[in-house]
Design a protein around this motif. Structure first.
Motif, PDB file in Angstrom:
ATOM      1  N   PRO A   1       0.816  -1.218   0.000  1.00 44.79           N
ATOM      2  CA  PRO A   1       0.000   0.000   0.000  1.00 44.79           C
ATOM      3  C   PRO A   1       0.857   1.279   0.000  1.00 44.79           C
ATOM      4  O   PRO A   1       1.586   1.540   0.943  1.00 44.79           O
ATOM      5  CB  PRO A   1      -0.777  -0.108   1.309  1.00 44.79           C
ATOM      6  N   VAL A   2       0.751   2.030  -1.073  1.00 48.16           N
ATOM      7  CA  VAL A   2       1.465   3.293  -1.226  1.00 48.16           C
ATOM      8  C   VAL A   2       0.536   4.290  -1.915  1.00 48.16           C
ATOM      9  O   VAL A   2      -0.171   3.932  -2.858  1.00 48.16           O
ATOM     10  CB  VAL A   2       2.745   3.112  -2.078  1.00 48.16           C
ATOM     11  N   GLN A   3       0.546   5.523  -1.453  1.00 45.31           N
ATOM     12  CA  GLN A   3      -0.187   6.593  -2.111  1.00 45.31           C
ATOM     13  C   GLN A   3       0.814   7.530  -2.757  1.00 45.31           C
ATOM     14  O   GLN A   3       1.755   7.988  -2.103  1.00 45.31           O
ATOM     15  CB  GLN A   3      -1.052   7.377  -1.122  1.00 45.31           C
ATOM     16  N   GLY A   4       0.650   7.804  -4.038  1.00 40.70           N
ATOM     17  CA  GLY A   4       1.615   8.628  -4.760  1.00 40.70           C
ATOM     18  C   GLY A   4       0.962   9.801  -5.473  1.00 40.70           C
ATOM     19  O   GLY A   4      -0.258   9.837  -5.680  1.00 40.70           O
ATOM     20  N   PHE A   5       1.787  10.739  -5.871  1.00 39.90           N
ATOM     21  CA  PHE A   5       1.327  11.954  -6.549  1.00 39.90           C
ATOM     22  C   PHE A   5       2.434  12.419  -7.486  1.00 39.90           C
ATOM     23  O   PHE A   5       3.596  12.539  -7.081  1.00 39.90           O
ATOM     24  CB  PHE A   5       1.021  13.031  -5.502  1.00 39.90           C
ATOM     25  N   VAL A   6       2.094  12.663  -8.757  1.00 46.84           N
ATOM     26  CA  VAL A   6       3.055  13.141  -9.744  1.00 46.84           C
ATOM     27  C   VAL A   6       2.512  14.427 -10.361  1.00 46.84           C
ATOM     28  O   VAL A   6       1.316  14.520 -10.675  1.00 46.84           O
ATOM     29  CB  VAL A   6       3.307  12.088 -10.841  1.00 46.84           C
TER      30      VAL A   6
ATOM     31  N   HIS B   1       7.461  14.223  -7.704  1.00 43.30           N
ATOM     32  CA  HIS B   1       6.884  12.909  -7.392  1.00 43.30           C
ATOM     33  C   HIS B   1       6.927  12.716  -5.881  1.00 43.30           C
ATOM     34  O   HIS B   1       8.007  12.718  -5.289  1.00 43.30           O
ATOM     35  CB  HIS B   1       7.656  11.785  -8.083  1.00 43.30           C
ATOM     36  N   ARG B   2       5.762  12.591  -5.265  1.00 41.29           N
ATOM     37  CA  ARG B   2       5.673  12.322  -3.836  1.00 41.29           C
ATOM     38  C   ARG B   2       5.046  10.947  -3.631  1.00 41.29           C
ATOM     39  O   ARG B   2       4.173  10.537  -4.397  1.00 41.29           O
ATOM     40  CB  ARG B   2       4.823  13.367  -3.114  1.00 41.29           C
ATOM     41  N   ALA B   3       5.465  10.274  -2.566  1.00 34.59           N
ATOM     42  CA  ALA B   3       4.865   8.981  -2.228  1.00 34.59           C
ATOM     43  C   ALA B   3       4.924   8.791  -0.717  1.00 34.59           C
ATOM     44  O   ALA B   3       5.869   9.230  -0.061  1.00 34.59           O
ATOM     45  CB  ALA B   3       5.600   7.841  -2.929  1.00 34.59           C
TER      46      ALA B   3
END
Length: 281
Positions: free
Chosen positions: A225-230, A247-249
């Motif tokens: 389980p990982v939440q990411g944002f690009v 890129h954040r995770a």
């Protein structure tokens, strides 16, 4: 003699773009700052405290070092409220590697480095494994910031990072070397199409402004389980475009994942994307 002088002149001219980088790397305090940022992003206050203690220099001196690094594009600065966050920008360092080191790599050198690392760490491995087994699950955070100037207008760059993404995306950064597809509409998918109904969802488009902004939420190929944002932000620079990439995770991130993703994004954002745009003109 004429040929030698000609070679020296050409070499000098080709190295001009690296002058600021070499000057920035020449100072041990600035190299120490980059070492800190390699571990994780830091606020200016954190850097000032650690570097001042290590080198016995003033906060003003640390700020000057940060300015030099920023001017050489070795760090990217982002403000969050009253805090000034500093991130390592790996693209110039990758350029140096590709220019002077990569052409002369040899397999034996890599093998010797691996052996050195094994010998130095094998005595500690048992204790490290015991600590990892006993440790409780952690909530980790990763953030990568990069900036690169591309010799094309925002319209062309936006086209490349949306409709043409399969043409420059590294196939090793997929699950089954499928075709990467991005549907440039809010709520649509960024996914790997492996054919026969198979594939993997990398993220969902959450914000889009034509030729300006693109944001995607999703794990981006990381183990869940990982939440990411690009985020891709395009800033016009005359006939060129400054691409600001983030890129954040967060979640349960495996060890070394920031270094791996930094290398992958550096290759794609700095090399593959500009090369594709240039070749398709």
């Amino acid at each position: 003699m004429t040929n030698v002088l000609k070679y020296v002149t050409i070499s000098s001219h080709m190295g001009e773009e690296f002058t600021q980088i070499w000057k920035a790397l020449a100072d041990p305090s600035r190299r120490a700052i980059l070492d800190l940022l390699k571990e994780r992003p830091r606020t200016t206050g954190e850097i000032s405290s650690e570097i001042s203690s290590l080198f016995q220099v003033s906060r003003f001196a640390v700020m000057k070092h940060l300015t030099v690094l920023e001017q050489a594009d070795l760090i990217v600065v982002r403000r969050a409220g009253r805090e000034r966050w500093n991130y390592l920008n790996a693209i110039p360092l990758q350029s140096i590697y590709e220019r002077w080191l990569k052409p002369y790599e040899a397999q034996w050198a890599a093998s010797m480095l691996r052996m050195k690392h094994f010998v130095e760490t094998s005595g500690e491995r048992k204790d490290i494994m015991t600590e990892q087994i006993a440790a409780k699950p952690r909530f980790d955070f990763m953030q990568i910031e990069m900036e690169v100037t591309i010799q094309a207008g925002p319209e062309r760059v936006f086209q490349a990072i949306t409709h043409d993404i399969a043409s420059w995306w590294d196939e090793t950064c997929t699950y089954k070397r499928g075709k990467m597809i991005l549907e440039p509409e809010v709520g649509k998918r960024f996914y790997e199409d492996c054919g026969n109904g198979e594939g993997s969802l990398f993220g969902i488009v959450t914000l889009i402004e034509q030729n300006k902004l693109l944001e995607i939420d999703g794990h981006m190929g990381m183990e869940q389980p990982v939440q990411g944002f690009v985020r891709y932000e395009l800033v016009p620079l005359g006939e060129a475009t400054l691409l600001k990439f983030t890129h954040r995770a967060s979640g349960k991130l495996r060890a070394g994942i920031q270094e791996t993703y930094t290398q992958d994004w550096t290759d794609m954002i700095k090399r593959r994307l500009p090369e594709f745009i240039e070749q398709s003109k």
